[in-house]
Design a protein around this motif. Sequence first.
Motif, PDB file in Angstrom:
ATOM      1  N   GLU A 166      53.717   7.411  26.215  1.00  0.00           N
ATOM      2  CA  GLU A 166      53.904   5.959  26.311  1.00  0.00           C
ATOM      3  C   GLU A 166      52.629   5.286  26.792  1.00  0.00           C
ATOM      4  O   GLU A 166      52.234   4.233  26.308  1.00  0.00           O
ATOM      5  CB  GLU A 166      54.998   5.684  27.342  1.00  0.00           C
ATOM      6  N   LEU A 167      51.992   5.947  27.767  1.00  0.00           N
ATOM      7  CA  LEU A 167      50.779   5.391  28.350  1.00  0.00           C
ATOM      8  C   LEU A 167      49.679   5.213  27.301  1.00  0.00           C
ATOM      9  O   LEU A 167      48.941   4.226  27.314  1.00  0.00           O
ATOM     10  CB  LEU A 167      50.287   6.290  29.488  1.00  0.00           C
ATOM     11  N   VAL A 168      49.602   6.175  26.374  1.00  0.00           N
ATOM     12  CA  VAL A 168      48.599   6.065  25.309  1.00  0.00           C
ATOM     13  C   VAL A 168      48.800   4.751  24.562  1.00  0.00           C
ATOM     14  O   VAL A 168      47.846   4.009  24.301  1.00  0.00           O
ATOM     15  CB  VAL A 168      48.694   7.264  24.345  1.00  0.00           C
ATOM     16  N   GLN A 169      50.062   4.434  24.264  1.00  0.00           N
ATOM     17  CA  GLN A 169      50.360   3.176  23.577  1.00  0.00           C
ATOM     18  C   GLN A 169      49.987   1.972  24.452  1.00  0.00           C
ATOM     19  O   GLN A 169      49.419   0.987  23.983  1.00  0.00           O
ATOM     20  CB  GLN A 169      51.846   3.097  23.210  1.00  0.00           C
ATOM     21  N   ASP A 170      50.337   2.083  25.744  1.00  0.00           N
ATOM     22  CA  ASP A 170      50.034   0.990  26.678  1.00  0.00           C
ATOM     23  C   ASP A 170      48.533   0.700  26.721  1.00  0.00           C
ATOM     24  O   ASP A 170      48.107  -0.452  26.684  1.00  0.00           O
ATOM     25  CB  ASP A 170      50.505   1.345  28.096  1.00  0.00           C
ATOM     26  N   VAL A 171      47.739   1.744  26.819  1.00  0.00           N
ATOM     27  CA  VAL A 171      46.288   1.552  26.930  1.00  0.00           C
ATOM     28  C   VAL A 171      45.744   0.967  25.629  1.00  0.00           C
ATOM     29  O   VAL A 171      44.860   0.106  25.648  1.00  0.00           O
ATOM     30  CB  VAL A 171      45.577   2.878  27.288  1.00  0.00           C
ATOM     31  N   ARG A 172      46.302   1.391  24.509  1.00  0.00           N
ATOM     32  CA  ARG A 172      45.858   0.807  23.225  1.00  0.00           C
ATOM     33  C   ARG A 172      46.149  -0.684  23.193  1.00  0.00           C
ATOM     34  O   ARG A 172      45.339  -1.482  22.714  1.00  0.00           O
ATOM     35  CB  ARG A 172      46.557   1.508  22.059  1.00  0.00           C
ATOM     36  N   ARG A 173      47.309  -1.063  23.718  1.00  0.00           N
ATOM     37  CA  ARG A 173      47.642  -2.487  23.754  1.00  0.00           C
ATOM     38  C   ARG A 173      46.740  -3.234  24.735  1.00  0.00           C
ATOM     39  O   ARG A 173      46.287  -4.340  24.463  1.00  0.00           O
ATOM     40  CB  ARG A 173      49.118  -2.681  24.105  1.00  0.00           C
ATOM     41  N   ALA A 174      46.464  -2.588  25.861  1.00  0.00           N
ATOM     42  CA  ALA A 174      45.594  -3.203  26.865  1.00  0.00           C
ATOM     43  C   ALA A 174      44.207  -3.444  26.287  1.00  0.00           C
ATOM     44  O   ALA A 174      43.554  -4.449  26.591  1.00  0.00           O
ATOM     45  CB  ALA A 174      45.503  -2.314  28.096  1.00  0.00           C
ATOM     46  N   ARG A 175      43.778  -2.533  25.437  1.00  0.00           N
ATOM     47  CA  ARG A 175      42.447  -2.636  24.851  1.00  0.00           C
ATOM     48  C   ARG A 175      42.244  -3.964  24.129  1.00  0.00           C
ATOM     49  O   ARG A 175      41.149  -4.539  24.147  1.00  0.00           O
ATOM     50  CB  ARG A 175      42.286  -1.486  23.864  1.00  0.00           C
ATOM     51  N   ALA A 176      43.293  -4.444  23.495  1.00  0.00           N
ATOM     52  CA  ALA A 176      43.177  -5.704  22.753  1.00  0.00           C
ATOM     53  C   ALA A 176      42.998  -6.890  23.694  1.00  0.00           C
ATOM     54  O   ALA A 176      42.521  -7.944  23.291  1.00  0.00           O
ATOM     55  CB  ALA A 176      44.429  -5.908  21.902  1.00  0.00           C
ATOM     56  N   ALA A 177      43.368  -6.715  24.963  1.00  0.00           N
ATOM     57  CA  ALA A 177      43.311  -7.832  25.906  1.00  0.00           C
ATOM     58  C   ALA A 177      41.985  -7.902  26.668  1.00  0.00           C
ATOM     59  O   ALA A 177      41.723  -8.874  27.353  1.00  0.00           O
ATOM     60  CB  ALA A 177      44.470  -7.731  26.906  1.00  0.00           C
ATOM     61  N   VAL A 178      41.159  -6.857  26.562  1.00  0.00           N
ATOM     62  CA  VAL A 178      39.896  -6.848  27.313  1.00  0.00           C
ATOM     63  C   VAL A 178      38.738  -6.485  26.386  1.00  0.00           C
ATOM     64  O   VAL A 178      38.957  -6.067  25.248  1.00  0.00           O
ATOM     65  CB  VAL A 178      39.947  -5.835  28.488  1.00  0.00           C
ATOM     66  N   ASP A 179      37.512  -6.627  26.901  1.00  0.00           N
ATOM     67  CA  ASP A 179      36.350  -6.291  26.086  1.00  0.00           C
ATOM     68  C   ASP A 179      36.114  -4.781  26.007  1.00  0.00           C
ATOM     69  O   ASP A 179      35.657  -4.276  24.991  1.00  0.00           O
ATOM     70  CB  ASP A 179      35.089  -6.964  26.653  1.00  0.00           C
ATOM     71  N   ALA A 180      36.399  -4.093  27.123  1.00  0.00           N
ATOM     72  CA  ALA A 180      36.133  -2.655  27.139  1.00  0.00           C
ATOM     73  C   ALA A 180      36.928  -1.998  28.261  1.00  0.00           C
ATOM     74  O   ALA A 180      37.364  -2.658  29.198  1.00  0.00           O
ATOM     75  CB  ALA A 180      34.647  -2.378  27.327  1.00  0.00           C
ATOM     76  N   ILE A 181      37.114  -0.672  28.124  1.00  0.00           N
ATOM     77  CA  ILE A 181      37.880   0.076  29.122  1.00  0.00           C
ATOM     78  C   ILE A 181      37.103   1.320  29.557  1.00  0.00           C
ATOM     79  O   ILE A 181      36.476   1.985  28.736  1.00  0.00           O
ATOM     80  CB  ILE A 181      39.266   0.497  28.547  1.00  0.00           C
ATOM     81  N   VAL A 182      37.124   1.587  30.852  1.00  0.00           N
ATOM     82  CA  VAL A 182      36.641   2.857  31.386  1.00  0.00           C
ATOM     83  C   VAL A 182      37.862   3.609  31.888  1.00  0.00           C
ATOM     84  O   VAL A 182      38.669   3.063  32.634  1.00  0.00           O
ATOM     85  CB  VAL A 182      35.637   2.642  32.542  1.00  0.00           C
ATOM     86  N   LEU A 183      37.996   4.857  31.418  1.00  0.00           N
ATOM     87  CA  LEU A 183      39.212   5.617  31.685  1.00  0.00           C
ATOM     88  C   LEU A 183      38.874   6.942  32.340  1.00  0.00           C
ATOM     89  O   LEU A 183      38.252   7.802  31.729  1.00  0.00           O
ATOM     90  CB  LEU A 183      39.938   5.855  30.345  1.00  0.00           C
ATOM     91  N   ILE A 184      39.260   7.108  33.597  1.00  0.00           N
ATOM     92  CA  ILE A 184      39.102   8.398  34.264  1.00  0.00           C
ATOM     93  C   ILE A 184      40.370   9.199  34.040  1.00  0.00           C
ATOM     94  O   ILE A 184      41.463   8.695  34.269  1.00  0.00           O
ATOM     95  CB  ILE A 184      38.918   8.217  35.785  1.00  0.00           C
ATOM     96  N   GLU A 185      40.246  10.416  33.579  1.00  0.00           N
ATOM     97  CA  GLU A 185      41.447  11.240  33.379  1.00  0.00           C
ATOM     98  C   GLU A 185      41.141  12.724  33.477  1.00  0.00           C
ATOM     99  O   GLU A 185      40.056  13.167  33.142  1.00  0.00           O
ATOM    100  CB  GLU A 185      42.075  10.956  32.010  1.00  0.00           C
ATOM    101  N   HIS A 186      42.128  13.465  33.948  1.00  0.00           N
ATOM    102  CA  HIS A 186      42.059  14.922  33.897  1.00  0.00           C
ATOM    103  C   HIS A 186      42.780  15.440  32.652  1.00  0.00           C
ATOM    104  O   HIS A 186      42.514  16.537  32.197  1.00  0.00           O
ATOM    105  CB  HIS A 186      42.721  15.533  35.139  1.00  0.00           C
ATOM    106  N   ASP A 187      43.705  14.604  32.133  1.00  0.00           N
ATOM    107  CA  ASP A 187      44.516  15.022  30.984  1.00  0.00           C
ATOM    108  C   ASP A 187      43.679  14.898  29.713  1.00  0.00           C
ATOM    109  O   ASP A 187      43.418  13.804  29.219  1.00  0.00           O
ATOM    110  CB  ASP A 187      45.759  14.124  30.912  1.00  0.00           C
ATOM    111  N   MET A 188      43.245  16.054  29.172  1.00  0.00           N
ATOM    112  CA  MET A 188      42.309  16.036  28.053  1.00  0.00           C
ATOM    113  C   MET A 188      42.929  15.497  26.772  1.00  0.00           C
ATOM    114  O   MET A 188      42.247  14.921  25.943  1.00  0.00           O
ATOM    115  CB  MET A 188      41.757  17.441  27.792  1.00  0.00           C
ATOM    116  N   SER A 189      44.260  15.663  26.623  1.00  0.00           N
ATOM    117  CA  SER A 189      44.878  15.139  25.404  1.00  0.00           C
ATOM    118  C   SER A 189      44.793  13.613  25.416  1.00  0.00           C
ATOM    119  O   SER A 189      44.529  12.981  24.395  1.00  0.00           O
ATOM    120  CB  SER A 189      46.335  15.599  25.309  1.00  0.00           C
ATOM    121  N   LEU A 190      44.964  13.042  26.596  1.00  0.00           N
ATOM    122  CA  LEU A 190      44.873  11.593  26.723  1.00  0.00           C
ATOM    123  C   LEU A 190      43.441  11.128  26.438  1.00  0.00           C
ATOM    124  O   LEU A 190      43.215  10.156  25.719  1.00  0.00           O
ATOM    125  CB  LEU A 190      45.279  11.182  28.145  1.00  0.00           C
ATOM    126  N   ILE A 191      42.477  11.844  27.001  1.00  0.00           N
ATOM    127  CA  ILE A 191      41.063  11.509  26.789  1.00  0.00           C
ATOM    128  C   ILE A 191      40.733  11.563  25.291  1.00  0.00           C
ATOM    129  O   ILE A 191      40.116  10.661  24.736  1.00  0.00           O
ATOM    130  CB  ILE A 191      40.160  12.492  27.575  1.00  0.00           C
TER     131      ILE A 191
END
Lengths: 258, 275
Positions: free
Chosen positions: A192-217
């Motif tokens: 679900e979070l993957v979808q959320d971040v994709r939607r968030a992307r449209a609302a901002v110029d850029a995203i920096v994402l720290i993650e340990h979960d490699m599939s998410l990265i």
Amino acid sequence: MPVADREEPPVLRVEALAKQFDGLRAVDGVSFDVARGEIVGIIGPNGAGKTVLINLISGFYPATSGSVHLAGEDVTSLPLHEIGRRGIARTFQNIRLFRRMTVLENVLIADQRHARRPARAFFAFGRQRTEIARAARYLELMGLAARADRLAGTLPYGEARRLEIARALATEPKLLMLDEPAAGMNEEETAELVQDVRRARAAVDAIVLIEHDMSLIQALSDRVVAMDYGRVMAAGTPAEVLADPNVQRAYLGEEGGP
Amino acid sequence: MIQDYLFFTGINILLAWSVYVVLLTGNLSFAQGAFMAIGCYAAGIMTTRYGVPLAVAVPAAMLLSSAAAVLVGFPALRVRGIYLILVTVGVTFCVRIALENVAYTGGVEGLKGMSGTRLWHLGAAIAAVGLLLFLLSRSPLQRILDAVREDDRVAASLGVNLTYVKLLAFGAGAAIAGLAGALYGHYLIFVRPDNFDILVSIFVVLYVILGGVNNMWGPLLGATVMTLLPEFIRALQDWRPTMFGVAIVVMLLLRPEGLLKFRQPSARWSGHAGR
Ligand SMILES: Nc1ncnc2c1ncn2[C@@H]1O[C@H](COP(=O)(O)OP(=O)(O)OP(=O)(O)O)[C@@H](O)[C@H]1O
Ligand SMILES: [Mg+2]
């Protein structure tokens, strides 16, 4: 990956950024750019300096040396609230919601029209219809509208993390930084979070994402910066970075690594 | 007599609200007695020596108290927690010692000749401050203040200027205390520096903690109960400090957030149009 216009400065430019705690150089000369439209993933073993890096960029810690530019403007030594106003918003690895306030209020606080003019905000008493309508956009984006009147402190983990994202987005930032948004989430929530971040992307110029979960990265990042001991150990496309021998070595024996 | 009880209750309600307003941003102030003193002396000097009408002297005294708070608060609000508390205690001592030693304010002898406060003036003041606090509780400013109390650095990163917001609350609190002081002096006719002992500041903080710190009604209830109880239960009068001590200990054990601990959200989704 979008090709940046030659004239346009990157959304974020970090140059030779460093943070010295007594005896420990937690961030040690990190440089990277984030272009408009990009999601840049930051990976690295525990203690690599990822969170300290975010704290430096967002102004929570003063930098020992180096610089941070946001859309071409030097924001390195601006006060915390000034950096927020210029357009850097973030979430926290250890969730920091206003726990005794409602979900709706947590998002409303980020409303810049009031946050920047607190004295004037007094005179906006009443039903606050326009404010709520603006906040509603972000609550709905993160699927939290049904929770609006609940106290933030009573939210389950996954929703609390999404509320942090909604609150950050409600400042209408240029740059959104997420510190381990999937930590503690199950597979379903992560998807679900993957979808959320994709939607968030449209609302901002850029995203920096720290993650340990490699599939998410891999699912989200256009580029990845790998850190270890406060330095950049590899940078490039997700495939390149994950194949890098140094990165592989750093993660060997690390629980939760790839 | 009954009029006096009502009067002191009213003054204590104003003082409790003045502590409450500062506490909204998370700062506990033991200086409200000092700001009350500044308001009292400022208004008293204006009316008795310069013939200023009370209706002008009161707002002027509020402004002066507020200005004093901003002056002290600007450097002091950088320090946090226990250190800021110590600074406010220091302010209270300084103001008292200044009043005792400066001839202009009458020294230890105090100031006399003020008059003109009627009970309804105090009633109107309480209604006005109460209305402002009620409107505040429904405004975006309320949640900005609450957010600063909960996590000031996160609030700052959302664009809130902490120094400004904390000064705003500190200044507003001092204005309310100054209002209480100005009305108090013109009721008593005669005041001395020891009317503004540190104990005044401490008691007021206790009213607020007993009543509750999350809404405007807690301080009102705390101040009312703790002022009137010892008056009506005569046996309690000599035991006032003891009773306070016991009440505080019991409350902190049973209801650490005070008698009225609810917090009213500053906005609600349920009323949101069309949903
Ligand atoms: N405020 C601080 N004071 C002193 N040392 C600190 C501070 N914050 C972080 N550190 C140290 O800096 C190093 C980097 O920490 P950081 O939190 O950035 O790691 P991280 O990459 O985010 O790790 P994780 O994946 O576990 O969150 C660690 O050794 C940590 O102990
Ligand atoms: Mg971290």
